[in-house]
Design an enzyme around this catalytic site. Sequence first.
Site, PDB file in Angstrom:
ATOM      1  N   CYS A 186       6.159  -0.049   7.342  1.00 20.05           N
ATOM      2  CA  CYS A 186       5.698   1.113   6.589  1.00 20.05           C
ATOM      3  C   CYS A 186       6.853   1.617   5.733  1.00 20.05           C
ATOM      4  CB  CYS A 186       5.241   2.200   7.562  1.00 20.05           C
ATOM      5  SG  CYS A 186       4.641   3.673   6.737  1.00 20.05           S
ATOM      6  N   LEU A 187       6.565   1.913   4.468  1.00 11.52           N
ATOM      7  CA  LEU A 187       7.621   2.395   3.566  1.00 11.52           C
ATOM      8  C   LEU A 187       8.193   3.732   4.043  1.00 11.52           C
ATOM      9  CD1 LEU A 187       5.988   1.534   0.123  1.00 11.52           C
ATOM     10  CD2 LEU A 187       7.843   0.294   1.259  1.00 11.52           C
ATOM     11  N   HIS A 222      -2.985   6.892   7.322  1.00 11.32           N
ATOM     12  CA  HIS A 222      -2.014   7.829   6.719  1.00 11.32           C
ATOM     13  C   HIS A 222      -2.700   9.126   6.294  1.00 11.32           C
ATOM     14  CE1 HIS A 222       2.006   6.161   6.357  1.00 11.32           C
ATOM     15  NE2 HIS A 222       1.554   5.005   5.918  1.00 11.32           N
ATOM     16  N   HIS A 257      -4.392   0.778   7.772  1.00  8.35           N
ATOM     17  CA  HIS A 257      -3.073   1.419   7.811  1.00  8.35           C
ATOM     18  C   HIS A 257      -3.042   2.612   6.844  1.00  8.35           C
ATOM     19  CE1 HIS A 257       1.529   1.010   7.937  1.00  8.35           C
ATOM     20  NE2 HIS A 257       1.329   1.835   6.925  1.00  8.35           N
ATOM     21  N   GLU A 258      -3.537   2.405   5.621  1.00  4.35           N
ATOM     22  CA  GLU A 258      -3.460   3.469   4.592  1.00  4.35           C
ATOM     23  C   GLU A 258      -4.419   4.611   4.900  1.00  4.35           C
ATOM     24  OE1 GLU A 258      -0.999   3.392   2.651  1.00  4.35           O
ATOM     25  OE2 GLU A 258      -0.480   1.319   3.093  1.00  4.35           O
ATOM     26  N   GLN A 310       2.804   9.888   1.521  1.00  6.27           N
ATOM     27  CA  GLN A 310       4.100   9.201   1.463  1.00  6.27           C
ATOM     28  C   GLN A 310       4.914   9.565   0.232  1.00  6.27           C
ATOM     29  OE1 GLN A 310       2.228   5.141   2.340  1.00  6.27           O
ATOM     30  NE2 GLN A 310       4.205   5.017   3.377  1.00  6.27           N
ATOM     31  N   GLY A 370       0.842  -1.195   0.000  1.00  3.53           N
ATOM     32  CA  GLY A 370       0.000   0.000   0.000  1.00  3.53           C
ATOM     33  C   GLY A 370       0.870   1.235   0.000  1.00  3.53           C
TER      34      GLY A 370
HETATM   35 ZN    ZN Z   1       2.573   3.200   5.922  1.00  5.75          ZN
END
Ligand code: ZN
Length: 186
Positions: free
Chosen positions: A102-103, A148, A144-145, A51, A46
Amino acid sequence: MTKLDIVTLPDPILRQKTRPVTRFDDELQTLIDNMIETMREANGVGLAAPQIGRSIQLTVIEALPKEDEEGNEIPDSRQLFVIVNPRITWVSREMVDGIEGCLSIPGYLGEVERHQAIRVRAQNRHGKKIKLKLNGWTARIFQHEIDHLQGILYIDKLTSPDNFWTEEAFQEIQEKMKEEEAIPNA
Ligand code: ZN
């Protein structure tokens, strides 16, 4: 397509609330395609717009492919979601613990409790209204997304401050647990 730079902590954009998408124009379509490419190149499941430095309500999600009994990837079992202006309309009472990364927080993992199932209303990449019922791992990625888009990160929701590891430390714990489990059978 262009690979985009992924923003990492402590960039303040990750902590901002995003604004809704109002124009479903060519610029948005290009941005979405670039986000999909960037997510895949980073081996992510995701990626949310903050991000990549854009404070708008947009996320792309691609759950891992399903595997058959022998562990081979089932063709076309990856499901790609492009989610615009999402809203969670229902959550299950049942909660499940799981490990997330998480990226934007590279090299770390943590345990987070999430709703086992959720329902989401959103728009697709062309602005069409959509309703989704999600559960398990896919529901976890969506939570999670969507977090964000509110400036919330998984590290805000750890089951305990102790349940946060570097990837290396986590691997060591996993291996140690396997060894301990193996002893009674030795
Ligand atoms: Zn993340």
